[in-house]
Scaffold this motif. Structure first.
Motif, PDB file in Angstrom:
ATOM      1  N   PRO A 239       3.776   0.794  -4.232  1.00 42.71           N
ATOM      2  CA  PRO A 239       3.783  -0.572  -4.426  1.00 42.71           C
ATOM      3  C   PRO A 239       4.634  -1.019  -5.646  1.00 42.71           C
ATOM      4  O   PRO A 239       4.062  -1.520  -6.348  1.00 42.71           O
ATOM      5  CB  PRO A 239       1.631   0.604  -5.533  1.00 42.71           C
ATOM      6  CG  PRO A 239       2.090   1.989  -5.126  1.00 42.71           C
ATOM      7  CD  PRO A 239       3.296   2.034  -3.370  1.00 42.71           C
TER       8      PRO A 239
ATOM      9  N   TYR B 128      -4.033  -2.102 -11.592  1.00 45.09           N
ATOM     10  CA  TYR B 128      -4.376  -1.643 -10.289  1.00 45.09           C
ATOM     11  C   TYR B 128      -3.079  -2.133  -9.156  1.00 45.09           C
ATOM     12  O   TYR B 128      -2.872  -3.153 -10.422  1.00 45.09           O
ATOM     13  CB  TYR B 128      -5.315  -1.820  -9.490  1.00 45.09           C
ATOM     14  CG  TYR B 128      -6.344  -3.508  -9.318  1.00 45.09           C
ATOM     15  CD1 TYR B 128      -4.885  -4.263  -8.476  1.00 45.09           C
ATOM     16  CD2 TYR B 128      -6.453  -4.145 -10.216  1.00 45.09           C
ATOM     17  CE1 TYR B 128      -4.978  -5.520  -8.589  1.00 45.09           C
ATOM     18  CE2 TYR B 128      -6.814  -5.395 -10.327  1.00 45.09           C
ATOM     19  CZ  TYR B 128      -5.284  -6.424  -8.986  1.00 45.09           C
ATOM     20  OH  TYR B 128      -6.038  -8.088  -9.726  1.00 45.09           O
ATOM     21  N   ASP B 129      -2.667  -1.291  -8.144  1.00 46.61           N
ATOM     22  CA  ASP B 129      -1.380  -1.848  -6.871  1.00 46.61           C
ATOM     23  C   ASP B 129      -1.722  -3.191  -6.950  1.00 46.61           C
ATOM     24  O   ASP B 129      -3.381  -3.135  -6.197  1.00 46.61           O
ATOM     25  CB  ASP B 129      -1.625  -0.572  -6.395  1.00 46.61           C
ATOM     26  CG  ASP B 129      -1.255   0.355  -7.232  1.00 46.61           C
ATOM     27  OD1 ASP B 129      -0.670   0.620  -8.417  1.00 46.61           O
ATOM     28  OD2 ASP B 129      -0.643   1.948  -6.281  1.00 46.61           O
TER      29      ASP B 129
ATOM     30  N   TRP C  21      -2.518  -6.000  -4.240  1.00 43.57           N
ATOM     31  CA  TRP C  21      -3.054  -5.123  -2.158  1.00 43.57           C
ATOM     32  C   TRP C  21      -4.069  -4.897  -2.902  1.00 43.57           C
ATOM     33  O   TRP C  21      -5.132  -4.002  -1.925  1.00 43.57           O
ATOM     34  CB  TRP C  21      -2.418  -5.310  -1.030  1.00 43.57           C
ATOM     35  CG  TRP C  21      -2.020  -7.054  -0.647  1.00 43.57           C
ATOM     36  CD1 TRP C  21      -0.366  -7.169  -0.961  1.00 43.57           C
ATOM     37  CD2 TRP C  21      -2.574  -8.080  -0.326  1.00 43.57           C
ATOM     38  NE1 TRP C  21      -0.643  -8.544   0.035  1.00 43.57           N
ATOM     39  CE2 TRP C  21      -1.675  -8.881   0.532  1.00 43.57           C
ATOM     40  CE3 TRP C  21      -3.866  -7.825  -0.313  1.00 43.57           C
ATOM     41  CZ2 TRP C  21      -2.112 -10.188   0.709  1.00 43.57           C
ATOM     42  CZ3 TRP C  21      -4.254  -9.016   0.162  1.00 43.57           C
ATOM     43  CH2 TRP C  21      -3.673 -10.099   0.685  1.00 43.57           C
ATOM     44  N   ASP C  22      -4.914  -3.952  -3.858  1.00 46.30           N
ATOM     45  CA  ASP C  22      -5.711  -3.114  -3.831  1.00 46.30           C
ATOM     46  C   ASP C  22      -7.186  -4.324  -4.046  1.00 46.30           C
ATOM     47  O   ASP C  22      -7.808  -3.912  -3.465  1.00 46.30           O
ATOM     48  CB  ASP C  22      -5.553  -2.264  -5.626  1.00 46.30           C
ATOM     49  CG  ASP C  22      -5.306  -0.648  -5.310  1.00 46.30           C
ATOM     50  OD1 ASP C  22      -4.747  -0.572  -4.086  1.00 46.30           O
ATOM     51  OD2 ASP C  22      -5.124  -0.079  -5.653  1.00 46.30           O
ATOM     52  N   GLN C  23      -6.321  -5.816  -4.839  1.00 43.29           N
ATOM     53  CA  GLN C  23      -7.345  -6.416  -4.255  1.00 43.29           C
ATOM     54  C   GLN C  23      -6.411  -7.788  -4.388  1.00 43.29           C
ATOM     55  O   GLN C  23      -5.300  -7.295  -4.038  1.00 43.29           O
ATOM     56  CB  GLN C  23      -7.752  -7.236  -5.706  1.00 43.29           C
ATOM     57  CG  GLN C  23      -8.777  -6.362  -6.716  1.00 43.29           C
ATOM     58  CD  GLN C  23      -8.652  -6.686  -8.230  1.00 43.29           C
ATOM     59  OE1 GLN C  23      -9.003  -8.311  -8.170  1.00 43.29           O
ATOM     60  NE2 GLN C  23      -9.855  -5.978  -8.219  1.00 43.29           N
TER      61      GLN C  23
ATOM     62  N   ASP D  99     -11.831  -1.786   1.260  1.00 41.91           N
ATOM     63  CA  ASP D  99     -10.785  -0.252   0.919  1.00 41.91           C
ATOM     64  C   ASP D  99     -10.055  -1.205  -0.479  1.00 41.91           C
ATOM     65  O   ASP D  99      -8.799  -1.274   0.029  1.00 41.91           O
ATOM     66  CB  ASP D  99      -9.622   0.516   1.826  1.00 41.91           C
ATOM     67  CG  ASP D  99      -8.979   1.038   0.517  1.00 41.91           C
ATOM     68  OD1 ASP D  99      -9.468   1.780  -0.733  1.00 41.91           O
ATOM     69  OD2 ASP D  99      -7.794   1.370   1.105  1.00 41.91           O
ATOM     70  N   PHE D 100     -10.800  -2.567  -0.834  1.00 42.01           N
ATOM     71  CA  PHE D 100     -10.335  -3.087  -2.337  1.00 42.01           C
ATOM     72  C   PHE D 100     -11.326  -2.946  -3.528  1.00 42.01           C
ATOM     73  O   PHE D 100     -12.609  -2.467  -3.228  1.00 42.01           O
ATOM     74  CB  PHE D 100     -10.817  -4.922  -1.610  1.00 42.01           C
ATOM     75  CG  PHE D 100      -9.482  -5.342  -0.744  1.00 42.01           C
ATOM     76  CD1 PHE D 100      -8.960  -6.017  -0.863  1.00 42.01           C
ATOM     77  CD2 PHE D 100      -9.565  -4.615   0.471  1.00 42.01           C
ATOM     78  CE1 PHE D 100      -7.435  -6.295   0.048  1.00 42.01           C
ATOM     79  CE2 PHE D 100      -9.204  -5.077   1.550  1.00 42.01           C
ATOM     80  CZ  PHE D 100      -7.929  -5.679   1.307  1.00 42.01           C
ATOM     81  N   SER D 101     -10.574  -3.345  -4.137  1.00 46.13           N
ATOM     82  CA  SER D 101     -11.689  -2.700  -5.649  1.00 46.13           C
ATOM     83  C   SER D 101     -11.555  -4.412  -6.819  1.00 46.13           C
ATOM     84  O   SER D 101     -12.400  -4.041  -7.314  1.00 46.13           O
ATOM     85  CB  SER D 101     -10.267  -2.202  -7.344  1.00 46.13           C
ATOM     86  OG  SER D 101      -9.182  -3.167  -6.876  1.00 46.13           O
ATOM     87  N   SER D 102     -11.579  -5.218  -5.447  1.00 43.12           N
ATOM     88  CA  SER D 102     -12.814  -6.700  -6.160  1.00 43.12           C
ATOM     89  C   SER D 102     -13.990  -6.602  -7.013  1.00 43.12           C
ATOM     90  O   SER D 102     -14.448  -5.778  -6.163  1.00 43.12           O
ATOM     91  CB  SER D 102     -12.166  -7.894  -5.277  1.00 43.12           C
ATOM     92  OG  SER D 102     -11.023  -8.106  -4.933  1.00 43.12           O
TER      93      SER D 102
ATOM     94  N   ASN E  13      -7.440  -9.042   3.811  1.00 45.73           N
ATOM     95  CA  ASN E  13      -5.929  -9.057   3.543  1.00 45.73           C
ATOM     96  C   ASN E  13      -5.022  -9.832   4.357  1.00 45.73           C
ATOM     97  O   ASN E  13      -4.016  -9.438   4.694  1.00 45.73           O
ATOM     98  CB  ASN E  13      -5.386  -7.450   4.091  1.00 45.73           C
ATOM     99  CG  ASN E  13      -5.936  -7.343   5.217  1.00 45.73           C
ATOM    100  OD1 ASN E  13      -6.790  -7.993   6.168  1.00 45.73           O
ATOM    101  ND2 ASN E  13      -5.054  -5.391   5.583  1.00 45.73           N
TER     102      ASN E  13
ATOM    103  N   ARG F 118       0.734  -0.860  -0.569  1.00 46.87           N
ATOM    104  CA  ARG F 118      -0.269  -0.106  -0.376  1.00 46.87           C
ATOM    105  C   ARG F 118       1.002   1.223  -0.089  1.00 46.87           C
ATOM    106  O   ARG F 118       0.377   2.054  -0.811  1.00 46.87           O
ATOM    107  CB  ARG F 118      -1.325  -0.050   1.147  1.00 46.87           C
ATOM    108  CG  ARG F 118      -1.841  -1.209   0.539  1.00 46.87           C
ATOM    109  CD  ARG F 118      -3.054  -1.003   0.001  1.00 46.87           C
ATOM    110  NE  ARG F 118      -4.072  -1.376  -0.676  1.00 46.87           N
ATOM    111  CZ  ARG F 118      -5.604  -1.895   0.382  1.00 46.87           C
ATOM    112  NH1 ARG F 118      -5.273   0.039   0.725  1.00 46.87           N
ATOM    113  NH2 ARG F 118      -6.476  -1.622  -0.059  1.00 46.87           N
TER     114      ARG F 118
END
Length: 502
Positions: A259, A287-288, A290-292, A437-440, A389, A256
């Motif tokens: 990245p 995406y970076d 651990w954004d997913q 706070d994840f884009s999955s 996470n 985070r």
């Protein structure tokens, strides 16, 4: 006091990791309370019994996906489903939990009646008949996704002449020997299935619309296996667990905060496996890290299959399903005999149970999380939603421990209702935060259904285990927010009620 006691002090919904963990913690920490586990399936294990696709395994190490009270004894720390089920079965048998599990019981509804301080729970059996149970406290270990219905991306499959299946409903008799297999998806399920099917299939293609960050690690934890040979089992497990928790936390924060550094490390590992000419674009998400969740590739099995020519990755958008395969918008045809739609799960709140209080339906989207395990103004109910996470069980353990403390406090105060009370004035002052706070995709699709999340404790579902563990274990249970009462009384406890009567 009420004339009749409820059937159980605690009703646990689900005999997976969360439910079994709660039962084990109750045996150790709240042994004076009665409980039952109701499980809709005919076997325990939850996710690990439902999914039957080739290679199904954990994507977290078993020293943290295992419970804090039960060492993981297998050599492999990235374990397959049969090993995980063996672990869970040993726990329920050795600790006398199995006799308290009622299989084939699907919870349909649960209504908390404040004047009785008990839940009235309606259950459905396999034959469609229904029964009722009552319990003072309801503990939901029912997971986070819909067991009945996976996510449907709306594919029009009519022209395809082969077989189509979803990993959530894997057929027992699937023969893919010599077949061309296409796995649609790029998440953990796809990354597991693809190398596992190359043993028999002619070729397996992972068709991805968007790449996923992939990270390698050994399936065996060399340090864990080494120290287990020289130290007592429980001490060795504790050390390994501490190491892995700290490594998970460190890796997530580095991803985070820096990245680009993590991307470089991930690329180097893939290049080491596939060589300098590998298709970098196929491993570069928009995406970076651990954004997913990162996709785990234990022992590089996915890359080994690719090097052997048994598996490949294709990136593109689907134009149409044709008789012999999938036509991409680029014009390329990917031939297939079998198509596997590993397109994700559909999230569900509270196991899709119709939850109500005094007959009034509960809308979880209008409630705030309280300490990541209860909900504002919803009495005698707790839930487990594991970490995104880190390992699921880390939250299951601390929630179980906390609720045992709550149960013991209720017993000590001679009360039967506990409620995280949030007044309208206090709610208006809460600064809200993104709950996940994840884009999955599966998370974004379900956000409208999810409970609210505050920026600060206690009205928060946090994603930092080290912080949560301290908060849950150290902070007093009777914190002025969690209100303890008896049915039909306004007093906070028995002593105050007597004083009021005088």
């Amino acid at each position: 006091m009420l004339a009749t006691a409820p059937d159980f002090d605690v009703l646990i919904v689900g005999a997976g990791i969360s439910g079994i963990g709660m039962a084990a913690h109750m045996h150790m920490k709240a042994p004076g309370h009665t409980y039952a586990i109701v499980e809709r399936r005919e076997n325990l294990g939850g996710t690990w019994d439902l999914f039957r696709y080739p290679g199904i395994r954990s994507d977290s190490d078993m020293h943290t996906l295992g419970f804090d009270f039960e060492p993981w004894r297998h050599e492999k720390s990235i374990a397959d489903a049969p090993s995980i089920l063996e672990y869970l079965n040993n726990i329920v048998d050795e600790r006398g939990i199995r006799e308290n599990i009622q299989f084939g019981q699907k919870v349909i509804s649960a209504d908390f009646r404040e004047d009785e301080a008990r839940w009235h729970v309606e259950l459905e059996q396999a034959d469609g008949s229904r029964t009722r149970l009552t319990a003072n406290f309801l503990y939901l270990g029912s997971g986070y996704y819909d067991y009945d219905e996976p996510y449907d991306p709306g594919f029009q499959l009519g022209e395809f002449e082969g077989q189509v299946l979803h990993p959530q409903f894997w057929p027992e008799d699937l023969d893919y020997t010599g077949k061309k297999v296409v796995v649609i998806g790029s998440g953990a399920t796809a990354v597991t299935i693809v190398p596992s099917m190359t043993d028999k299939a002619e070729h397996v293609t992972m068709l991805q619309r968007t790449p996923t960050w992939m990270a390698m690690r050994p399936a065996k934890d060399a340090l864990a296996n080494a120290i287990r040979k020289i130290l007592p089992e429980k001490l060795a497990y504790k050390i390994t667990r501490f190491k892995n928790i700290r490594m998970q936390d460190f890796t997530f924060k580095i991803a985070r905060n820096k990245p680009e550094k993590v991307k470089e490390s991930l690329y180097k590992a893939i290049e080491k496996e596939l060589g300098p000419d590998y298709d970098k674009a196929a491993f570069t998400p928009p995406y970076d890290p651990w954004d997913q969740r990162l996709c785990l590739v234990p022992d590089g099995d996915m890359f080994t299959a690719m090097k052997a020519g048994k598996a490949s990755i294709t990136t593109g958008h689907i134009e149409a399903f044709e008789a012999s395969g999938i036509r991409l918008k680029s014009g390329e045809l990917i031939e297939a005999d079998i198509i596997i739609t590993a397109t994700g799960l559909k999230m569900a709140v509270a196991g899709k149970i119709d939850v109500s209080v005094n007959g009034a339906p509960v809308d979880f989207a209008q409630r705030f999380y309280y300490k990541g395990c209860m909900f504002s103004n919803l009495p005698n109910l707790a839930v487990v939603f594991g970490y995104l996470n880190a390992s699921w069980t880390l939250r299951a353990d601390i929630n179980s421990d906390y609720i045992c403390r709550v149960l013991n406090e209720m017993r000590a105060q001679n009360v039967d209702t506990v409620n995280p009370v949030l007044t309208p004035e206090a709610e208006a002052a809460i600064e809200e935060d993104d709950i996940y706070d994840f884009s999955s995709g599966y998370i974004q699709r379900a956000k409208a259904l999810q409970p609210k999340n505050g920026l600060h404790y206690p009205w928060r579902l946090n994603q930092e285990y080290v912080v949560d563990r301290k908060q849950m274990a150290k902070a007093p249970v009777d914190d002025g927010v969690l209100i303890f009462t008896r049915a039909g009384a306004n007093a906070r406890g028995a002593d105050e009620e007597l004083e009021a009567a005088e």
